[in-house]
Write an enzyme that holds these catalytic residues in place. Structure first.
Site, PDB file in Angstrom:
ATOM      1  N   HIS A  17       1.786  11.803  28.303  1.00 14.50           N
ATOM      2  CA  HIS A  17       3.010  12.303  29.179  1.00 14.50           C
ATOM      3  C   HIS A  17       3.154  13.644  29.209  1.00 14.50           C
ATOM      4  CE1 HIS A  17       4.162   7.932  28.333  1.00 14.50           C
ATOM      5  NE2 HIS A  17       3.825   7.820  29.712  1.00 14.50           N
ATOM      6  N   LYS A  41      10.760  -4.842  32.161  1.00 18.72           N
ATOM      7  CA  LYS A  41      10.414  -4.659  30.848  1.00 18.72           C
ATOM      8  C   LYS A  41      11.443  -4.517  30.091  1.00 18.72           C
ATOM      9  CE  LYS A  41       6.693  -1.447  32.213  1.00 18.72           C
ATOM     10  NZ  LYS A  41       6.087   0.128  32.013  1.00 18.72           N
ATOM     11  N   ARG A  90      -5.228   7.313  33.876  1.00 27.26           N
ATOM     12  CA  ARG A  90      -6.003   7.355  32.642  1.00 27.26           C
ATOM     13  C   ARG A  90      -7.638   6.861  33.010  1.00 27.26           C
ATOM     14  NH1 ARG A  90      -1.933   4.448  29.164  1.00 27.26           N
ATOM     15  NH2 ARG A  90      -2.033   3.281  31.274  1.00 27.26           N
ATOM     16  N   SER A 127       2.029   4.012  26.095  1.00 26.42           N
ATOM     17  CA  SER A 127       3.090   3.425  25.432  1.00 26.42           C
ATOM     18  C   SER A 127       3.058   2.196  24.913  1.00 26.42           C
ATOM     19  CB  SER A 127       4.257   3.883  26.386  1.00 26.42           C
ATOM     20  OG  SER A 127       4.333   5.286  26.701  1.00 26.42           O
TER      21      SER A 127
END
Length: 160
Positions: A17, A41, A90, A127
């Site tokens: 990040h 979440k 990514r 994460s």
């Protein structure tokens, strides 16, 4: 002045990040890390801690600041006067997940999403993986900025 919003839950913020924030800061005059609440979440770290950790991790990157947001991202962007949304990628799976959101955000507000390809050496850092490794007692200090692994440990200890 060009402003970009870099949204995410940042639970926790990772070195990946920070890499995206730094590279976005080279493209925009201001980058706002928008620490969001995601109703799908259950975060490990509370939102105030996530904002504080993001701010500390980027304190030496000129033009980057962190704040909390709730609600629609496009409303936050409009209120902030943002020119773009920044998202890090990514790999192809990230693009597949981010593309519909980018199209919806553009449809709702006209704001464009700028994708920044993450550093190849950090493509394994996520994460969710950091949280999982930490929950199982692993050392995550090389995947997160200073102070983050300690905050994770405190949160895990408090929840057990």
């Amino acid at each position: 002045m060009s402003i970009a919003v870099f949204p995410g839950t940042f639970d926790p913020i990772t070195v990946g990040h920070v890499d995206i924030a730094a590279r976005a800061a080279a493209l925009f005059d201001e980058v706002i890390i928008a620490v969001a609440h995601n109703s799908t979440k259950t975060p490990l770290l509370d939102s105030e801690t996530r904002v504080a950790l993001a701010a500390a991790a980027t304190v030496n990157i000129e033009g980057v600041r962190a704040t909390q947001t709730d609600g629609l991202l496009v409303d936050f962007c409009r209120d902030a006067g943002a020119d773009a949304i920044v998202k890090g990628l990514r790999g192809g799976a990230d693009f597949d997940a981010e593309r519909p959101m980018a199209l919806m955000n553009r449809s709702l507000s006209g704001i464009e999403t700028v994708f920044i390809v993450g550093d190849n050496g950090l493509s394994h850092v996520a994460s969710s993986l950091v949280r999982d490794v930490a929950r199982h007692g692993g050392d995550v200090s090389s995947y997160v900025p200073a102070g983050v692994s300690e905050a994770i440990a405190r949160s895990l200890a408090a929840s057990s």
